[in-house]
Design a protein around this motif. Sequence first.
Motif, PDB file in Angstrom:
ATOM      1  N   ALA A 295       0.842  -1.203   0.000  1.00 21.35           N
ATOM      2  CA  ALA A 295       0.000   0.000   0.000  1.00 21.35           C
ATOM      3  C   ALA A 295       0.876   1.252   0.000  1.00 21.35           C
ATOM      4  O   ALA A 295       0.555   2.245  -0.647  1.00 21.35           O
ATOM      5  CB  ALA A 295      -0.926  -0.002   1.207  1.00 21.35           C
ATOM      6  N   ALA A 296       2.004   1.171   0.720  1.00 27.19           N
ATOM      7  CA  ALA A 296       2.919   2.305   0.771  1.00 27.19           C
ATOM      8  C   ALA A 296       3.457   2.622  -0.619  1.00 27.19           C
ATOM      9  O   ALA A 296       3.524   3.776  -1.042  1.00 27.19           O
ATOM     10  CB  ALA A 296       4.068   1.998   1.728  1.00 27.19           C
ATOM     11  N   GLN A 297       3.810   1.564  -1.326  1.00 28.19           N
ATOM     12  CA  GLN A 297       4.358   1.782  -2.666  1.00 28.19           C
ATOM     13  C   GLN A 297       3.306   2.378  -3.603  1.00 28.19           C
ATOM     14  O   GLN A 297       3.591   3.299  -4.360  1.00 28.19           O
ATOM     15  CB  GLN A 297       4.886   0.472  -3.235  1.00 28.19           C
ATOM     16  N   ASP A 298       2.082   1.847  -3.502  1.00 29.83           N
ATOM     17  CA  ASP A 298       0.984   2.408  -4.303  1.00 29.83           C
ATOM     18  C   ASP A 298       0.796   3.891  -4.012  1.00 29.83           C
ATOM     19  O   ASP A 298       0.659   4.701  -4.932  1.00 29.83           O
ATOM     20  CB  ASP A 298      -0.338   1.697  -3.967  1.00 29.83           C
ATOM     21  N   LEU A 299       0.794   4.213  -2.724  1.00 26.09           N
ATOM     22  CA  LEU A 299       0.546   5.604  -2.336  1.00 26.09           C
ATOM     23  C   LEU A 299       1.615   6.536  -2.897  1.00 26.09           C
ATOM     24  O   LEU A 299       1.312   7.581  -3.467  1.00 26.09           O
ATOM     25  CB  LEU A 299       0.488   5.711  -0.806  1.00 26.09           C
ATOM     26  N   VAL A 300       2.874   6.140  -2.754  1.00 28.42           N
ATOM     27  CA  VAL A 300       3.963   6.992  -3.232  1.00 28.42           C
ATOM     28  C   VAL A 300       3.926   7.082  -4.762  1.00 28.42           C
ATOM     29  O   VAL A 300       4.122   8.154  -5.341  1.00 28.42           O
ATOM     30  CB  VAL A 300       5.328   6.467  -2.750  1.00 28.42           C
ATOM     31  N   GLN A 301       3.651   5.958  -5.390  1.00 33.21           N
ATOM     32  CA  GLN A 301       3.571   5.926  -6.850  1.00 33.21           C
ATOM     33  C   GLN A 301       2.489   6.896  -7.362  1.00 33.21           C
ATOM     34  O   GLN A 301       2.728   7.678  -8.284  1.00 33.21           O
ATOM     35  CB  GLN A 301       3.224   4.497  -7.285  1.00 33.21           C
ATOM     36  N   VAL A 302       1.327   6.837  -6.740  1.00 32.91           N
ATOM     37  CA  VAL A 302       0.238   7.721  -7.165  1.00 32.91           C
ATOM     38  C   VAL A 302       0.596   9.184  -6.881  1.00 32.91           C
ATOM     39  O   VAL A 302       0.401  10.052  -7.736  1.00 32.91           O
ATOM     40  CB  VAL A 302      -1.092   7.324  -6.460  1.00 32.91           C
ATOM     41  N   ALA A 303       1.158   9.441  -5.708  1.00 30.80           N
ATOM     42  CA  ALA A 303       1.514  10.822  -5.359  1.00 30.80           C
ATOM     43  C   ALA A 303       2.568  11.369  -6.324  1.00 30.80           C
ATOM     44  O   ALA A 303       2.493  12.516  -6.762  1.00 30.80           O
ATOM     45  CB  ALA A 303       2.020  10.896  -3.919  1.00 30.80           C
ATOM     46  N   LEU A 304       3.542  10.526  -6.684  1.00 32.06           N
ATOM     47  CA  LEU A 304       4.583  10.984  -7.604  1.00 32.06           C
ATOM     48  C   LEU A 304       4.031  11.173  -9.009  1.00 32.06           C
ATOM     49  O   LEU A 304       4.421  12.100  -9.719  1.00 32.06           O
ATOM     50  CB  LEU A 304       5.754   9.993  -7.616  1.00 32.06           C
ATOM     51  N   THR A 305       3.099  10.305  -9.402  1.00 26.61           N
ATOM     52  CA  THR A 305       2.487  10.447 -10.719  1.00 26.61           C
ATOM     53  C   THR A 305       1.733  11.768 -10.815  1.00 26.61           C
ATOM     54  O   THR A 305       1.852  12.507 -11.792  1.00 26.61           O
ATOM     55  CB  THR A 305       1.535   9.270 -11.004  1.00 26.61           C
ATOM     56  N   LYS A 306       0.983  12.071  -9.756  1.00 30.66           N
ATOM     57  CA  LYS A 306       0.253  13.344  -9.739  1.00 30.66           C
ATOM     58  C   LYS A 306       1.231  14.514  -9.751  1.00 30.66           C
ATOM     59  O   LYS A 306       0.989  15.523 -10.413  1.00 30.66           O
ATOM     60  CB  LYS A 306      -0.635  13.431  -8.495  1.00 30.66           C
ATOM     61  N   SER A 307       2.331  14.371  -9.014  1.00 30.65           N
ATOM     62  CA  SER A 307       3.303  15.461  -8.932  1.00 30.65           C
ATOM     63  C   SER A 307       4.039  15.672 -10.252  1.00 30.65           C
ATOM     64  O   SER A 307       4.332  16.802 -10.627  1.00 30.65           O
ATOM     65  CB  SER A 307       4.326  15.174  -7.835  1.00 30.65           C
ATOM     66  N   TRP A 308       4.315  14.582 -10.921  1.00 30.32           N
ATOM     67  CA  TRP A 308       5.036  14.687 -12.205  1.00 30.32           C
ATOM     68  C   TRP A 308       4.244  15.511 -13.200  1.00 30.32           C
ATOM     69  O   TRP A 308       4.791  16.304 -13.952  1.00 30.32           O
ATOM     70  CB  TRP A 308       5.312  13.278 -12.755  1.00 30.32           C
ATOM     71  N   ARG A 309       2.927  15.382 -13.140  1.00 35.17           N
ATOM     72  CA  ARG A 309       2.112  16.139 -14.093  1.00 35.17           C
ATOM     73  C   ARG A 309       2.151  17.632 -13.809  1.00 35.17           C
ATOM     74  O   ARG A 309       1.829  18.456 -14.648  1.00 35.17           O
ATOM     75  CB  ARG A 309       0.682  15.620 -14.081  1.00 35.17           C
ATOM     76  N   ARG A 310       2.519  18.011 -12.589  1.00 38.53           N
ATOM     77  CA  ARG A 310       2.619  19.436 -12.252  1.00 38.53           C
ATOM     78  C   ARG A 310       4.075  19.851 -12.090  1.00 38.53           C
ATOM     79  O   ARG A 310       4.349  20.903 -11.525  1.00 38.53           O
ATOM     80  CB  ARG A 310       1.913  19.710 -10.909  1.00 38.53           C
ATOM     81  N   TRP A 311       4.985  19.005 -12.518  1.00 39.32           N
ATOM     82  CA  TRP A 311       6.400  19.216 -12.171  1.00 39.32           C
ATOM     83  C   TRP A 311       6.903  20.591 -12.574  1.00 39.32           C
ATOM     84  O   TRP A 311       7.663  21.225 -11.847  1.00 39.32           O
ATOM     85  CB  TRP A 311       7.261  18.110 -12.781  1.00 39.32           C
ATOM     86  N   ALA A 312       6.456  21.058 -13.726  1.00 38.84           N
ATOM     87  CA  ALA A 312       6.950  22.341 -14.223  1.00 38.84           C
ATOM     88  C   ALA A 312       6.706  23.448 -13.202  1.00 38.84           C
ATOM     89  O   ALA A 312       7.548  24.328 -13.018  1.00 38.84           O
ATOM     90  CB  ALA A 312       6.277  22.678 -15.540  1.00 38.84           C
ATOM     91  N   SER A 313       5.561  23.411 -12.509  1.00 36.59           N
ATOM     92  CA  SER A 313       5.322  24.469 -11.522  1.00 36.59           C
ATOM     93  C   SER A 313       5.941  24.118 -10.170  1.00 36.59           C
ATOM     94  O   SER A 313       6.357  25.002  -9.428  1.00 36.59           O
ATOM     95  CB  SER A 313       3.825  24.758 -11.377  1.00 36.59           C
TER      96      SER A 313
END
Lengths: 169, 154
Positions: free
Chosen positions: A31-49
């Motif tokens: 579950a920890a890996q899923d959570l971090v994976q999802v959080a990083l995926t969401k963050s990558w889409r906003r990475w420029a800002s």
Amino acid sequence: LGDEEEFSTFVRSSSGELQRMAVLLTGDWSAAQDLVQVALTKSWRRWASIRRQDAPEVYVRRVMMSTLLGWRKRRWVHEISAGDLPDEATGADPSSSVAQHEVVLGALRRLPERQRAVVVLRYFVDLSEQATAETLGCSVGTVKSHAFRALSALRSNPALRAAIIEESK
Amino acid sequence: MDDFERGLSTALKSTPPPPVEIDPARIVRGTARRHPVRNFVAPVLAAALVAAVTVAVVLAAHSGGSNSPTNVPGGPSGASHSAATGSPARVVVPLVVRLHLAEARHVLDQSHLRWTVTRVSTPESKGVVVAQGPRAGAHVVAGSTVSLRVSRGT
């Protein structure tokens, strides 16, 4: 692309820490890996800002918390709580760090989710009450009351007390 | 901070390292953001190709008569198709399970994938993707369809 490289470097340097934080929040590694994976995926889409700010991990932690609290209804979050209770854990050698880790996870699991989040942000990440409130999107007063209740519950957990005292000796 | 709090902090910080590291490449490639058309030599050809594919797919979707909503492929970027050879590019299917449908659509659009939605009853909150096929990490031809199971919220 510069963005990709920078993001990859950030993931490599911080994902271990984020996963350790996530396992305390969710109670198990998958579950920890899923959570971090999802959080990083969401963050990558906003990475420029995000990259224009000083500390991307502050943003990622915030995404992680909102993702986790949005998962509240998920079955696995509830599934965990019923199972292993501290009697078994105290039976194991309390001085081993593995046993201590199990006791700590067991104690955290039985806290309500937001109290657990406050404990992890205050005592694992070492955030101030102010920064904890910002990460969770709540007031400082709420952080204080969650922390107070969580600590009262944790103090009254004999297995956790034993594990912590063992550690500090 | 008292002894108990210090002990708690120490105990939390002695959490072991994770058994599996996260691969940044999977995130970056899985959710490719919009990027400029790479083939600067023939941008007009690329645009024409995208337009043709879009029209073809819209026609196909209309004649298909499916009840499931289906999107049209690609964003404004034609980069997932190689204009020079005409052979379709391959993309990695991103992880969209646990995202909301709107986010999942956005991610799939960015990855040049199409999607279909089937509503299912799960304990998950309404609008959350609970399953996907093909699974995340699979290599598929750009423009392929990913089927999503989305919670009804009941």
